[in-house]
Design an enzyme around this catalytic site. Structure first.
Site, mmCIF file in Angstrom:
data_model
loop_
_atom_site.group_PDB
_atom_site.id
_atom_site.type_symbol
_atom_site.label_atom_id
_atom_site.label_comp_id
_atom_site.label_asym_id
_atom_site.label_seq_id
_atom_site.Cartn_x
_atom_site.Cartn_y
_atom_site.Cartn_z
ATOM 1 N N CYS B 85 0.833 -1.201 0.000
ATOM 2 C CA CYS B 85 0.000 0.000 0.000
ATOM 3 C C CYS B 85 0.873 1.259 0.000
ATOM 4 O O CYS B 85 1.514 1.549 -1.004
ATOM 5 C CB CYS B 85 -0.961 -0.053 1.190
ATOM 6 S SG CYS B 85 -2.342 1.076 1.061
ATOM 7 N N HIS B 194 -3.372 -5.874 1.151
ATOM 8 C CA HIS B 194 -2.625 -6.045 2.399
ATOM 9 C C HIS B 194 -2.516 -7.508 2.819
ATOM 10 O O HIS B 194 -3.374 -7.990 3.575
ATOM 11 C CB HIS B 194 -3.326 -5.273 3.519
ATOM 12 C CG HIS B 194 -3.208 -3.793 3.400
ATOM 13 N ND1 HIS B 194 -2.322 -3.055 4.154
ATOM 14 C CD2 HIS B 194 -3.849 -2.905 2.617
ATOM 15 C CE1 HIS B 194 -2.431 -1.771 3.849
ATOM 16 N NE2 HIS B 194 -3.363 -1.639 2.914
ATOM 17 N N GLU B 196 -0.680 -8.711 5.012
ATOM 18 C CA GLU B 196 -0.486 -8.814 6.476
ATOM 19 C C GLU B 196 -1.805 -8.818 7.230
ATOM 20 O O GLU B 196 -1.842 -9.116 8.419
ATOM 21 C CB GLU B 196 0.424 -7.689 6.975
ATOM 22 C CG GLU B 196 -0.225 -6.335 7.203
ATOM 23 C CD GLU B 196 -0.473 -5.541 5.918
ATOM 24 O OE1 GLU B 196 -0.488 -6.151 4.821
ATOM 25 O OE2 GLU B 196 -0.677 -4.314 6.012
#
Lengths: 756, 223
Positions: B85, B194, B196
């Site tokens: 991002c 994302h 994560e």
């Protein structure tokens, strides 16, 4: 006195000087009282401080006598109040959630600024509530927003809503706080008076709670964060224009401008400062800016305080002292630090590139004194500014239209009777602006950041994990129904609490405490004051019954256009605790072959319902019956069932009734359901659209059914078998079938069509 | 295996990146934007967020942070770097990756569970996936539209540098549905979604994101 600074000395020598106290919102008797307290006329700076701190917003002068009921609930030791570590009166309440963890949460309004400037109004609303939570010593972990607008197709709604949503998102997303839920409601009563409420929840170790107290003579008052500018000064400009000629701009924006990056850095800076135990007391700067922060810190402390106002770092060098005292510039905090820790404090601020300045010192004078380049410009007893403002017992009258409204029962409204009409009504209702999918709004909010979001909108409650090691988590839900409030403010407030309480329990969490944002019209209107009194009385009674104390909140008056007040809208946020977040219960059907049960009793209750509103534009009759004992028993069953893993899905029934509840459960994961309505209540329409309270739909796996039924029987909860999950449609046996695709198209299209 | 995660002022998903690395079996190391030296790390993640508020152009200031000098240098020497991002934006601003990220075509922030296809499993961060594998991970951004001129896009496609592509409706107007790209060598990868936030079933839409982190660990072990 043009161009000069009004000093205490001057005030003593010019007792009769004209002062614009009325323009600042003070009444003649309030001004006289200030003169009495000081024994002289106030200086301009003092007048600024008193006027803003004695405003309705800061002093709660009209609501105080009613809000005392909430403290009484706690004082009487109601079950649940022993979990409360910090109660009403501090920046936010704090609740013990076990394992040494404490949680602080609060909901607050930013209604008027959001109408004037939707983006900044909403953004700074989020910023303000987040700083309230930080000032308790907590790390903010999530936000929610409760938004109410005029009709969805009204032009002004199209001006206000996109800006408000972008503001909530723009600020919250940039802070890195997940937005885990909230409300979007449309009603003509909010046209011209949108309600923008924001809630924040924060977490800390119980021993780390910080308070807004300035104690210890010789301790230093440090202002840190953004520089002070001319934003949010509003009314005080009359002082400037009084005392100044025409060589500076006097019209200043009265809506504050937010800088979320500054706030994010401030959060991290504060957390490091807290971790190193470097502050004695801390206070955020919100409404009334430095006037509020210094007087409250001093008033809550044990002595006095001296402030060198000329040391305040400015963004606009032309600001006058009284403007600096009132500025509502965002992203500022005030800390009380012992001299030996000052260097360490400043070092952390420097690491985060946060401006920090010693602007004052705690002393034992019992006075708040403010100096401007060597001149004394304020010398006041701090309690008289912060805590001993006027208190009014406003006149209250039950409106003369109340009886007529309650007599106008929805029974006269045409109801769908044929199977085709019922099917059409289901599709029409899931597409109603108040019931349609809110993802157009919520997709603009980050719900993932921080990595602890276990449930978020459209689930019944937001659930966040607070301790990854043990799985301890908290759940939050907020609700409020202004239509119910209009029909019966006492019941309306209780229904708002009941629904939020139920939503927390549905997710598997044990309800612990609540915060409220009381949105009403003008307190000077006796009818509004009656609504307010009824709502607070209803809420206090329900708190006692349910064993959940009020920990704090906010009152927003003057939400009205001309003499037309908004529907009385108490927004209630309930906090619950869940010992193991892996046991949380989501709302959607997730597997085929689960048994679907309705818990609770369905009556013919359509007064104030979404059906009456959306289909007939009707508001009349009585709201659904409140049954707090049933709510409590139901919540206990749901919490137990979650802990034992007995239910796969659970969803509260409220606006739109069973039809809406089942539709939402189907649409969550595109798993269909087939139900029969025979045993719910008399007829299919009532079964589908009644909004009777204390009801929940659950889906239970076959191997858990006996255990769950036994638990429900033991809890005394009425159980009605509805049907079984599976297939690709919402099927009401013998009545209609709506495919998931058609249901979704109806549910999802409304908001994008209106606002995209 | 030490993997650094840089915190800039305004970084938001730095903690999440460290958690994901820990779950994948690496030792996460917090790096500070003002560091002039990289601690002994074997790889670096530039996390999501709004570095320095992103008031100028996303990633434009972060690119000049002291720590970035060493990150850029080491990346050119082959150290694996993942930009997520805002980190992707910083990599483009640093010219470690071609192209740029612009405001979403619908002008709004978007947060949703995004279906992706893994187009290349030969980068340092994607060996754990099968080529063509479809995964779902969160996407959340306001300025996620990937743009580049046609020759650059053709080269990215031709050289297998498109790493992940959006499936279904394009969420932000990215050219050719591109969600993430790699440099020519494949040690530097940037993507808008994302991974994560998709490492635990409890908090993410899936655990499909874990592969990014296990890939780099596996690569470093075998190297």
């Amino acid at each position: 006195m043009s161009g000069h600074i009004d000093t205490v000395k001057q005030a003593e020598t010019t007792p009769e000087a004209e002062q614009p106290f009325r323009e600042l919102g003070l009444r003649d008797d309030e001004y006289a009282r200030i003169r009495g307290i000081l024994g002289r006329r106030p200086t301009s700076a003092e007048l600024a401080m008193y006027s803003v701190m004695w405003s309705e917003h800061c002093s709660y002068k009209s609501s105080k006598v009613h809000l005392r009921q909430f403290a009484d609930v706690v004082a009487k030791g109601t079950a649940g109040s022993d979990a409360m570590l910090v109660g009403i009166g501090e920046n936010a309440g704090v609740v013990d959630v076990g394992q040494g963890w404490a949680v602080t949460f609060k909901v607050e309004s930013h209604n008027h600024p959001s109408y004037v400037e939707p983006y900044q109004g909403a953004a700074t609303g989020v910023g303000g509530i987040v700083r309230d939570i930080m000032s308790m010593g907590a790390r903010p972990v999530a936000v929610m927003d409760q938004l109410r607008f005029g009709p969805a197709d009204a032009p002004d709604t199209h001006r206000v809503l996109p800006g408000v949503v972008a503001g909530v998102g723009g600020y919250g997303n940039c802070l890195g706080l997940p937005n885990i839920g909230g409300e979007v409601v449309f009603d003509p009563s909010y046209a011209g008076n949108p309600l923008v409420n924001a809630l924040c929840v924060g977490v800390m170790r119980a021993e780390d709670i910080k308070l807004a107290h300035a104690s210890g003579s010789g301790n230093l008052v440090v202002l840190f964060g953004a520089r002070t500018g001319g934003d949010g000064i509003g009314g005080v400009s009359v002082l400037a224009s009084e005392t100044f000629d025409d060589d500076k701009p006097t019209k200043r924006p009265s809506v504050q401008v937010g800088d979320p990056f500054m706030e994010k850095v401030l959060i991290e800076c504060c957390l490091e400062v807290f971790a190193a135990d470097l502050v004695v007391g801390i206070q955020d700067l919100g409404g009334a800016g430095l006037s509020c922060a210094t007087s409250e810190l001093a008033s809550n402390g044990d002595g006095g305080m001296h402030v060198w106002l000329d040391r305040v770092p400015l963004r606009d060098m032309s600001l006058r002292p009284e403007e600096i005292l009132m500025s509502e510039s965002q992203e500022r905090m005030c800390a009380v630090v012992t001299p030996d820790r000052l260097d360490a404090f400043l070092e952390i601020c420097a690491r985060w590139e946060v401006t920090a300045t010693v602007i004052g010192e705690v002393n034992d004078s019992r006075r708040l004194t403010v100096e401007w380049h060597g001149d004394l410009i304020a010398d006041v007893p701090p309690r008289t500014v912060a805590h001993e403002g006027p208190v009014y017992e406003r006149p209250m009258v039950r409106p003369e239209w109340q009886d007529g409204l309650q007599a106008d029962d929805p029974s006269r409204l045409a109801r769908p009777t044929t199977t085709e009409q019922l099917r059409d009504t289901v599709l029409r209702m899931v597409a109603a602006p108040n019931l349609a999918s809110k993802s157009w709004v919520t997709d603009q909010y980050d719900r993932y950041v921080l990595g602890n979001t276990v449930l978020a909108q459209p689930e019944d409650a937001g659930v966040v994990r607070i301790d990854p090691a043990t799985g301890l988590g908290v759940a939050l839900a907020t609700d409020g129904n202004g239509r119910y409030g209009k029909l019966d403010p006492y019941a309306g407030a209780q229904l708002a609490l009941s629904e939020a309480y139920r939503n927390v329990a549905v997710s598997g969490a044990r309800p612990l405490a609540l915060t409220d944002c009381l949105n009403f019209g003008s307190p000077e209107d006796p009818a509004v004051m009656w609504q307010f009194a009824e709502a607070t009385r209803g809420l206090a009674d329900a708190c006692r019954e349910l064993g959940v104390p009020v920990t704090g909140g906010n009152v927003s008056f003057y939400n009205q256009t001309g003499d037309q007040a908004i529907n009385p809208t108490p927004v209630v946020g309930v906090l619950g605790v869940i010992d193991d977040v892996t046991r949380r219960v989501p709302m959607g059907f997730a597997a085929e072959g689960d048994t679907v049960l309705l818990l609770g009793t369905t009556r013919d209750e359509l007064g104030g319902s979404e059906w009456a509103h959306h289909v007939h534009g009707h508001l009349g009759g009585r709201p659904p019956q409140v049954d707090l004992a049933a709510e409590r028993a139901l919540a206990e069953l749901l919490v137990e069932a979650a802990a034992r893993g007995l239910v796969r899905a659970a969803h509260d029934l409220s606006d739109g009734g069973l039809a809406q509840g089942l539709s939402e459960m189907v649409l969550r994961h595109d798993v269909g359901v087939t139900v029969t309505l025979g045993e719910v209540t008399g007829d299919a329409f009532t079964a589908l659209f009644s909004e009777s309270a204390a009801r929940v739909v659950v889906a239970v796996a076959p191997e858990r059914l006996d255990d769950f039924r036994a638990a429900a029987t033991a809890a005394g909860i009425p159980v009605t078998a509805l049907g079984r999950t599976g297939g690709d449609a919402l099927v009401v046996d013998g009545v209609f079938r709506v495919g998931v695709g058609e249901l979704r198209a109806a549910h999802d299209a409304t908001l994008p069509a209106l606002f995209a | 295996m030490r993997v650094g995660v840089v915190t800039f002022p305004g970084s938001l998903d730095d903690g999440d990146a460290r958690r994901a690395l820990g779950l994948a079996g690496a030792e996460p190391v917090a790096l500070w934007h003002g560091d002039v030296r990289l601690s002994a790390v074997d790889a670096v993640v530039l996390p999501g967020g709004f570095s320095y508020g992103d008031y100028l152009r996303c990633g434009a200031i972060a690119r000049f942070a002291p720590v970035m000098e060493r990150v850029i240098e080491r990346a050119r020497e082959g150290m694996p770097v993942l930009g997520i991002c805002n980190g992707f934006q910083i990599l483009c601003e640093s010219h470690l990756l071609p192209g740029a990220l612009v405001r979403n075509d619908h002008r709004k922030f978007v947060c949703r569970d995004q279906a992706l296809r893994v187009e290349s499993n030969t980068t340092a961060w994607t060996t754990a996936y099968a080529e063509g594998q479809e995964i779902v991970i969160p996407l959340k951004n306001g300025e996620g539209g990937f743009v580049a001129d046609d020759p650059t896009l053709d080269r990215l496609e031709g050289e297998g540098q498109v790493v992940v592509r959006y499936l279904g409706s394009n969420p932000n107007g990215s050219y050719r549905d591109i969600a993430g790209i790699a440099n020519e060598v494949g040690n530097v990868v940037g993507l808008m979604p994302h991974p994560e936030h998709a490492v635990e079933a409890l908090t993410g839409p899936s655990t499909d994101g874990v592969g990014f982190f296990t890939s780099v660990i596996a690569g470093l072990v075998s190297a």
